[in-house]
Design a protein around this motif. Structure first.
Motif, PDB file in Angstrom:
ATOM      1  N   ASN A  95       0.811  -1.212   0.000  1.00  0.00           N
ATOM      2  CA  ASN A  95       0.000   0.000   0.000  1.00  0.00           C
ATOM      3  C   ASN A  95       0.851   1.271   0.000  1.00  0.00           C
ATOM      4  OD1 ASN A  95      -2.554   1.203  -0.024  1.00  0.00           O
ATOM      5  ND2 ASN A  95      -2.575   1.399   2.195  1.00  0.00           N
ATOM      6  N   LEU A  96       2.150   1.122  -0.215  1.00  0.00           N
ATOM      7  CA  LEU A  96       3.060   2.247  -0.080  1.00  0.00           C
ATOM      8  C   LEU A  96       2.737   3.431  -1.006  1.00  0.00           C
ATOM      9  CD1 LEU A  96       5.331   3.057   1.744  1.00  0.00           C
ATOM     10  CD2 LEU A  96       6.938   2.092   0.114  1.00  0.00           C
ATOM     11  N   PRO A  97       2.380   3.220  -2.260  1.00  0.00           N
ATOM     12  CA  PRO A  97       2.036   4.384  -3.086  1.00  0.00           C
ATOM     13  C   PRO A  97       0.915   5.229  -2.463  1.00  0.00           C
ATOM     14  CG  PRO A  97       2.367   2.479  -4.477  1.00  0.00           C
ATOM     15  CD  PRO A  97       2.367   1.984  -3.043  1.00  0.00           C
ATOM     16  N   ASN A  98      -0.103   4.573  -1.933  1.00  0.00           N
ATOM     17  CA  ASN A  98      -1.212   5.288  -1.298  1.00  0.00           C
ATOM     18  C   ASN A  98      -0.745   5.983  -0.014  1.00  0.00           C
ATOM     19  OD1 ASN A  98      -3.953   6.082  -0.888  1.00  0.00           O
ATOM     20  ND2 ASN A  98      -4.154   4.427   0.583  1.00  0.00           N
ATOM     21  N   GLY A 137       1.479  17.204   3.960  1.00  0.00           N
ATOM     22  CA  GLY A 137       2.511  18.211   4.111  1.00  0.00           C
ATOM     23  C   GLY A 137       3.931  17.724   4.259  1.00  0.00           C
ATOM     24  N   LEU A 138       4.169  16.407   4.240  1.00  0.00           N
ATOM     25  CA  LEU A 138       5.554  15.947   4.290  1.00  0.00           C
ATOM     26  C   LEU A 138       6.256  16.309   2.979  1.00  0.00           C
ATOM     27  CD1 LEU A 138       5.546  12.423   5.994  1.00  0.00           C
ATOM     28  CD2 LEU A 138       6.316  14.587   6.922  1.00  0.00           C
ATOM     29  N   GLU A 139       7.538  16.554   3.066  1.00  0.00           N
ATOM     30  CA  GLU A 139       8.333  16.913   1.890  1.00  0.00           C
ATOM     31  C   GLU A 139       8.735  15.655   1.117  1.00  0.00           C
ATOM     32  OE1 GLU A 139       8.973  20.027   0.966  1.00  0.00           O
ATOM     33  OE2 GLU A 139       7.918  20.837   2.711  1.00  0.00           O
ATOM     34  N   VAL A 140       8.963  15.785  -0.188  1.00  0.00           N
ATOM     35  CA  VAL A 140       9.339  14.645  -1.020  1.00  0.00           C
ATOM     36  C   VAL A 140      10.700  14.078  -0.639  1.00  0.00           C
ATOM     37  CG1 VAL A 140       7.921  15.271  -3.005  1.00  0.00           C
ATOM     38  CG2 VAL A 140      10.265  16.123  -2.846  1.00  0.00           C
ATOM     39  N   ASP A 141      11.542  14.895   0.024  1.00  0.00           N
ATOM     40  CA  ASP A 141      12.863  14.400   0.422  1.00  0.00           C
ATOM     41  C   ASP A 141      12.871  13.782   1.825  1.00  0.00           C
ATOM     42  OD1 ASP A 141      12.568  16.759   1.843  1.00  0.00           O
ATOM     43  OD2 ASP A 141      14.596  17.495   1.412  1.00  0.00           O
ATOM     44  N   THR A 142      11.683  13.519   2.383  1.00  0.00           N
ATOM     45  CA  THR A 142      11.583  12.838   3.679  1.00  0.00           C
ATOM     46  C   THR A 142      12.146  11.426   3.548  1.00  0.00           C
ATOM     47  OG1 THR A 142       9.629  14.127   4.270  1.00  0.00           O
ATOM     48  CG2 THR A 142       9.982  12.067   5.473  1.00  0.00           C
ATOM     49  N   SER A 143      12.966  11.044   4.497  1.00  0.00           N
ATOM     50  CA  SER A 143      13.608   9.717   4.466  1.00  0.00           C
ATOM     51  C   SER A 143      12.607   8.617   4.769  1.00  0.00           C
ATOM     52  CB  SER A 143      14.741   9.667   5.483  1.00  0.00           C
ATOM     53  OG  SER A 143      15.723  10.611   5.161  1.00  0.00           O
ATOM     54  N   ILE A 144      12.841   7.466   4.136  1.00  0.00           N
ATOM     55  CA  ILE A 144      11.998   6.290   4.348  1.00  0.00           C
ATOM     56  C   ILE A 144      12.881   5.046   4.269  1.00  0.00           C
ATOM     57  CG2 ILE A 144      11.367   6.257   1.900  1.00  0.00           C
ATOM     58  CD1 ILE A 144       8.654   5.045   2.746  1.00  0.00           C
ATOM     59  N   ALA A 145      12.590   4.084   5.127  1.00  0.00           N
ATOM     60  CA  ALA A 145      13.332   2.816   5.119  1.00  0.00           C
ATOM     61  C   ALA A 145      12.343   1.659   5.158  1.00  0.00           C
ATOM     62  CB  ALA A 145      14.269   2.736   6.323  1.00  0.00           C
ATOM     63  N   VAL A 176      16.624   1.936   1.691  1.00  0.00           N
ATOM     64  CA  VAL A 176      16.497   3.297   2.196  1.00  0.00           C
ATOM     65  C   VAL A 176      16.381   4.247   1.013  1.00  0.00           C
ATOM     66  CG1 VAL A 176      17.635   5.101   3.558  1.00  0.00           C
ATOM     67  CG2 VAL A 176      17.842   2.707   4.247  1.00  0.00           C
ATOM     68  N   GLY A 177      15.512   5.229   1.148  1.00  0.00           N
ATOM     69  CA  GLY A 177      15.340   6.223   0.102  1.00  0.00           C
ATOM     70  C   GLY A 177      14.580   7.419   0.632  1.00  0.00           C
ATOM     71  N   THR A 178      13.865   8.068  -0.267  1.00  0.00           N
ATOM     72  CA  THR A 178      13.016   9.209   0.096  1.00  0.00           C
ATOM     73  C   THR A 178      11.600   8.912  -0.388  1.00  0.00           C
ATOM     74  OG1 THR A 178      13.377  10.374  -1.982  1.00  0.00           O
ATOM     75  CG2 THR A 178      14.943  10.836  -0.185  1.00  0.00           C
ATOM     76  N   LEU A 179      10.654   9.718   0.059  1.00  0.00           N
ATOM     77  CA  LEU A 179       9.283   9.531  -0.413  1.00  0.00           C
ATOM     78  C   LEU A 179       9.212   9.672  -1.933  1.00  0.00           C
ATOM     79  CD1 LEU A 179       7.187  11.456   2.272  1.00  0.00           C
ATOM     80  CD2 LEU A 179       7.700   9.004   2.151  1.00  0.00           C
ATOM     81  N   GLU A 180      10.107  10.458  -2.479  1.00  0.00           N
ATOM     82  CA  GLU A 180      10.119  10.691  -3.920  1.00  0.00           C
ATOM     83  C   GLU A 180      10.638   9.490  -4.721  1.00  0.00           C
ATOM     84  OE1 GLU A 180      11.324  14.367  -6.753  1.00  0.00           O
ATOM     85  OE2 GLU A 180      12.840  13.750  -5.300  1.00  0.00           O
ATOM     86  N   ASN A 181      11.624   8.752  -4.168  1.00  0.00           N
ATOM     87  CA  ASN A 181      12.262   7.716  -4.994  1.00  0.00           C
ATOM     88  C   ASN A 181      12.097   6.280  -4.499  1.00  0.00           C
ATOM     89  OD1 ASN A 181      14.146   7.285  -2.920  1.00  0.00           O
ATOM     90  ND2 ASN A 181      15.713   8.543  -3.883  1.00  0.00           N
ATOM     91  N   ILE A 182      11.426   6.060  -3.393  1.00  0.00           N
ATOM     92  CA  ILE A 182      11.391   4.697  -2.831  1.00  0.00           C
ATOM     93  C   ILE A 182      10.636   3.715  -3.720  1.00  0.00           C
ATOM     94  CG2 ILE A 182       9.353   4.971  -1.359  1.00  0.00           C
ATOM     95  CD1 ILE A 182      12.635   3.146  -0.430  1.00  0.00           C
ATOM     96  N   ILE A 183       9.585   4.147  -4.382  1.00  0.00           N
ATOM     97  CA  ILE A 183       8.836   3.235  -5.269  1.00  0.00           C
ATOM     98  C   ILE A 183       9.737   2.770  -6.409  1.00  0.00           C
ATOM     99  CG2 ILE A 183       6.835   2.988  -6.784  1.00  0.00           C
ATOM    100  CD1 ILE A 183       6.162   3.179  -3.751  1.00  0.00           C
ATOM    101  N   GLU A 184      10.505   3.683  -6.989  1.00  0.00           N
ATOM    102  CA  GLU A 184      11.450   3.307  -8.044  1.00  0.00           C
ATOM    103  C   GLU A 184      12.494   2.333  -7.512  1.00  0.00           C
ATOM    104  OE1 GLU A 184      13.162   6.900  -9.578  1.00  0.00           O
ATOM    105  OE2 GLU A 184      11.194   7.759  -9.985  1.00  0.00           O
TER     106      GLU A 184
END
Length: 93
Positions: free
Chosen positions: A11-14, A23-31, A45-53
């Motif tokens: 469900n990560l894309p949603n 309001g979170l920024e696209v460069d927020t870290s995600i693991a 590990v990535g960001t909200l912007e690139n983790i799906i890729e």
């Protein structure tokens, strides 16, 4: 604050979409962590912007926990202190 989500990979894309809307920024870290504390633990590990890729590129799969926020930035420091699990030695008597 930081966010922890169990079984969130499918469900990560949603989840990401809703966090960005909130309001979170696209460069927020995600693991993403799979098989945590096991010898075969896997992390992505990535960001909200690139983790799906990154998930697609590495074929990372569930089950995994999702951690979002500043705590993810401690990953490099924490991985150094991770105990090494030595293989079990069999002794024949």
């Amino acid at each position: 604050g930081d966010v922890y989500k169990r079984q969130g990979v499918y469900n990560l894309p949603n989840i990401i979409s809703r966090l960005l809307e909130a309001g979170l920024e696209v460069d927020t870290s995600i693991a993403l962590i799979r098989w945590g504390t096991r010898r075969d633990q896997e992390e992505l590990v990535g960001t909200l912007e690139n983790i799906i890729e990154r998930i697609k590129a590495t074929q990372f799969e569930a089950p995994a926990i999702v951690i979002i926020g500043k705590v993810v930035n401690l990953h490099e420091q924490l991985v150094i202190g991770r105990p090494t699990i030595l293989p079990v030695r069999q002794t024949l008597i």
